[in-house]
Design a protein around this motif. Sequence first.
Motif, PDB file in Angstrom:
ATOM      1  N   ALA A 117       0.738  -1.246  -0.028  1.00 27.92           N
ATOM      2  CA  ALA A 117       0.044  -0.040  -0.123  1.00 27.92           C
ATOM      3  C   ALA A 117       0.983   1.301   0.070  1.00 27.92           C
ATOM      4  CB  ALA A 117      -0.943  -0.055   1.236  1.00 27.92           C
ATOM      5  N   LYS A 118       2.088   1.069   0.597  1.00 27.72           N
ATOM      6  CA  LYS A 118       3.110   2.425   0.679  1.00 27.72           C
ATOM      7  C   LYS A 118       4.463   2.003  -0.040  1.00 27.72           C
ATOM      8  CE  LYS A 118       1.419   4.894   4.688  1.00 27.72           C
ATOM      9  NZ  LYS A 118       1.737   5.139   6.138  1.00 27.72           N
ATOM     10  N   SER A 174       2.985   8.595  -5.726  1.00 29.56           N
ATOM     11  CA  SER A 174       1.556   8.096  -5.324  1.00 29.56           C
ATOM     12  C   SER A 174       0.461   8.143  -6.458  1.00 29.56           C
ATOM     13  CB  SER A 174       1.101   9.214  -4.074  1.00 29.56           C
ATOM     14  OG  SER A 174       1.943   8.988  -3.125  1.00 29.56           O
ATOM     15  N   ILE A 192      -1.513   3.471  -4.489  1.00 29.99           N
ATOM     16  CA  ILE A 192      -0.049   3.356  -3.515  1.00 29.99           C
ATOM     17  C   ILE A 192       0.163   4.755  -3.164  1.00 29.99           C
ATOM     18  CG2 ILE A 192       0.797   3.391  -5.801  1.00 29.99           C
ATOM     19  CD1 ILE A 192       2.996   1.311  -3.963  1.00 29.99           C
TER      20      ILE A 192
END
Lengths: 109, 150
Positions: free
Chosen positions: A13-14, A85, A106
Amino acid sequence: MPNSDRVKVRIPAKAKKGEIIEIKTQVSHDMETGQRKDASGKPIPRRIITKFTCAWNGEPVISADWHQGVSANPFSSFFAVASASGKIKLTWWDETGEIYEYTHDIVVE
Amino acid sequence: MVDVLNRRQMLAAGAMGAAIAVLPHPASAQTQDVDALARELMGKVTPKEGKVRLKIKEVPESGVNEPIGVSVDSPMLPNDYVAAIHVLAEGNPYPVIASWYLTPRSGRAEVNFRLRLAKSQVVRAYAVTSDGQVWVARQEVKVTIGGCGG
């Protein structure tokens, strides 16, 4: 287009900017080769996914041409540089014209 | 007794002779075919051995769903990256399995997926670099349960 319920992914997710992340995906699909016969001996028509693409905020990361030698429920894993992002978009093209999509959000810090 | 033995021996010899006579030469014909397909994908090139690492079991449990990994030594920089990875299985009904097209945004020249193998054969992985070089790795796999249905 909503995320296809045929698709499973494992994507972080990151990520840190510049980090290389792994993208793992699987799409539920028979990848029917056209070589098989049904119980009555009739050939089962070929139906496979012939193309796959991955884009990060619209920029191509990787793509693939697939043939009948790719297994059923195609699994793939590959890598991508975390740039910014946004959205990672995965698309599979069935040779019948059907398209399966999955978009992953993301955060890049 | 001697007659029976002789007859058996003759039968055995005959069977062997027949087997040899009907054995085609698939190795050469098929390899040529695969080379033609490789040329369609990459043009008329002479691949060099090296740089490509091909991960696949030498003796898979079956040929239905066999994991394969291909990775290539490359910095994956905008001016020096792996642009394509092609996987071909010499003994499959259609030998071209998959062609992957990478970009510097891929970050790492590696793909993993799963393939069908109809029988024991040689699997090839080619890598085409951004400057047009072609590298190849080959791996022989022994398949006891083929994976192309039918």
